[in-house]
Design a protein around this motif. Structure first.
Motif: not given
Length: 541
Positions: A141-149
């Motif tokens: 989930g957190i890797t996804g948020t980094v990617t999304g940022s």
């Protein structure tokens, strides 16, 4: 906003329908406590997955304008800023309320990870020697948020900020099926996609507020809205305590369906960036937005020190050539110093958020609290800490951004250390435990808010969106680092270890930030960018 409205709404309906098609299998597991591990997806669920994939592709195509690349390049050559003497209007207040709700919905997604982790571990048998495997869920989930940022900084300039927020809502709706995924692997994948949707909301919201709110109110209002991270924690902890005993941890993900739909409806009251509208060939709409919020187009060569930022010559007034801007502009020349300080502070905040704060629910249960009691202790702490968020926002706006960030960070370091050392000794005293958690929880959330707000002020327009996206991504990157450490079994996620892993880097970040970063209190965005250049030069000399 929609290039093909029919395609967008058809895609949105497919996504909603696909989620609804997952619910029968979830409801059928009610007599087993909604335990779905090892169940095989039925035909309805498989068809629902197909509908969601098709719906996401169709809705994004419906939002994507023609010549999006050219729009992004043209927008980089346009500067729009609020006039300093404009009073706060109803349009500003409405925007702030909508942004607060949007950020709350957005932050609830990664916050939920800490509350579902204990239930996920029990259902999938990730205990004992396998207990660290549950870390794959938050790591995804957190890797996804980094990617999304990073992705949303790019997408916001191509499809517009309103369209970006709408599509984030579609992703929230679609990934709510995480609550109905039978297998642990499916949960991990959906968490990654959910993170992509959540990662860009904060940067988009902060840049939008920074470019519409007059300077004398901008700083404290950005931090106040960004501080609603604490409000999201209150809501999530309350929902966890109230709903999970009856409907299991899965219901916390299924809530993404109504909250995602609400985010789409809220988009009606979110303005599009005038810069984007001008670049897309809609000058009348851009002028209407500027009139509503009291903004104007400015000559970058006069109002913004882009040449000094690029060339390193503080005396030159020659206009810099218009060119493509990107993340690389943050790391070369005089921008590198502010970027280094902000990055260190953001990573340290992420280490505390996803190290110390993330593991608090699990660690409270290790101290002997039941799952429900630990959720309510955290809710009480977050509620008690809400006034601290207001105080921080006022200090940021009227006392000074630099002093507020330095003092808040130092206070948080001390508070985390105190709780890590003494928290276990008062585990049976719930109110004292909640009181001792007030500063660690609210302080960490406020640091994330102020560092992202600061990035939205300190960079010039041409790189502001990228800078805020980078900063938001770095607050999550710290989480990725510490979760990898936990997953590798290098360090157990105890209160003391996770506290130290975040507190020590935060101390270093404070020292670097104090030497390299300018004050932003009630100053024009363009003036702040020039101060960042001057401070960077003095640091070099």
């Amino acid at each position: 906003m929609f290039r093909h409205p029919l395609a967008f709404w058809t895609g949105a309906l497919l996504c909603v329908g696909g989620v609804v098609m997952h619910l029968p299998m979830y409801l059928s597991a009610g007599d087993m406590g909604y335990r779905m591990a090892d169940m095989e997806p039925d035909l309805t669920m498989v068809l629902g997955m197909v509908a969601i994939v098709a719906g996401l592709a169709l809705s994004f195509w419906g939002l994507l304008p023609e010549r999006s690349g050219a729009i992004r390049r043209q927008a980089a050559a346009i500067t729009v800023r609020p006039m300093d003497d404009v009073p706060i209007r109803f349009a500003h207040v409405a925007l702030l309320v909508v942004m607060a709700l949007a950020i709350t919905i957005d932050v609830m997604k990664p916050t939920t990870l800490s509350f579902v982790a204990p239930g996920v571990a029990r259902e999938y048998g990730l205990t004992g020697a396998h207990r660290l495997l549950v870390t794959w869920l938050p790591l995804s989930g957190i890797t996804g948020t980094v990617t999304g940022s990073f992705l949303w900084g790019w997408a916001g300039d191509r499809i517009g900020r309103r369209a970006s927020i709408v599509f984030a809502g579609i992703l929230f709706v679609s990934t709510s099926i995480c609550g109905a995924m039978p297998g642990f692997g499916g949960n991990v994948l959906m968490c990654f996609l959910m993170g992509i949707g959540a990662g860009g909301m904060l940067p988009i919201a902060f840049v939008l507020i920074a470019e519409t709110i007059p300077a004398r109110h901008r700083g404290w209002l950005i931090v106040l809205i960004g501080g609603d991270i604490a409000g999201a924690y209150v809501i999530t902890s309350w929902l966890a305590g109230a709903l999970t005993p009856e409907f299991s941890w899965r219901v916390l993900w299924l809530i993404g369906l109504p909250t995602g739909l609400l985010l789409i409806l809220l988009n009606r009251w979110i303005p599009e960036s005038p810069r984007y509208l001008f670049a897309a060939g809609h000058p009348k709409q851009a002028e209407a937005v500027m009139a509503r919020y009291g903004a104007r187009m400015v000559d970058r060569d006069v109002d913004e020190p882009a040449p000094g930022w690029r060339s390193g010559d503080p005396d030159t007034v020659e206009p810099a050539p218009v060119r493509r801007s990107g993340y690389r502009d943050l790391f070369f020349g005089l921008a590198a110093r502010p970027t280094a300080a902000i990055t260190l502070l953001a990573v340290a905040a992420g280490l505390l958020t996803y190290g110390f704060q993330f593991w608090v629910p699990t660690n409270l249960q290790h101290l002997g609290l039941t799952e429900v009691n630990s959720d309510y202790v955290l809710r009480d702490s977050a509620v008690l800490g809400l006034p601290l968020t207001i105080v921080v926002s006022l200090l940021y706006g009227f006392w000074g951004s630099r002093r507020t960030m330095i003092c808040l960070s130092a206070l948080t370091v001390v508070a985390v250390g105190v709780f890590a050392v003494f928290g276990e000794s008062i585990a049976d005293k719930h109110f004292l435990l909640a009181a001792l958690l007030v500063v660690p929880l609210s302080g960490i959330s406020s640091i994330v808010a102020v560092v992202t707000a600061y990035a939205s002020e300190v960079y010039p327009t041409v790189v502001r969106s990228h800078a805020v996206g980078w900063t938001a991504g770095m607050t999550k990157a710290g989480g990725v680092l510490i979760l990898i450490v936990v997953l590798g079994g290098i360090a157990a996620p105890s209160l003391l270890v996770t506290g130290l892993l975040g507190a020590v880097p935060l101390l270093v970040a404070i020292l670097v930030f104090a030497r390299t970063s300018p004050e932003t209190k009630q100053r024009r965005l363009e003036d702040i960018a020039g101060m960042a250049v001057d401070r960077g030069q003095s640091s070099i000399q």
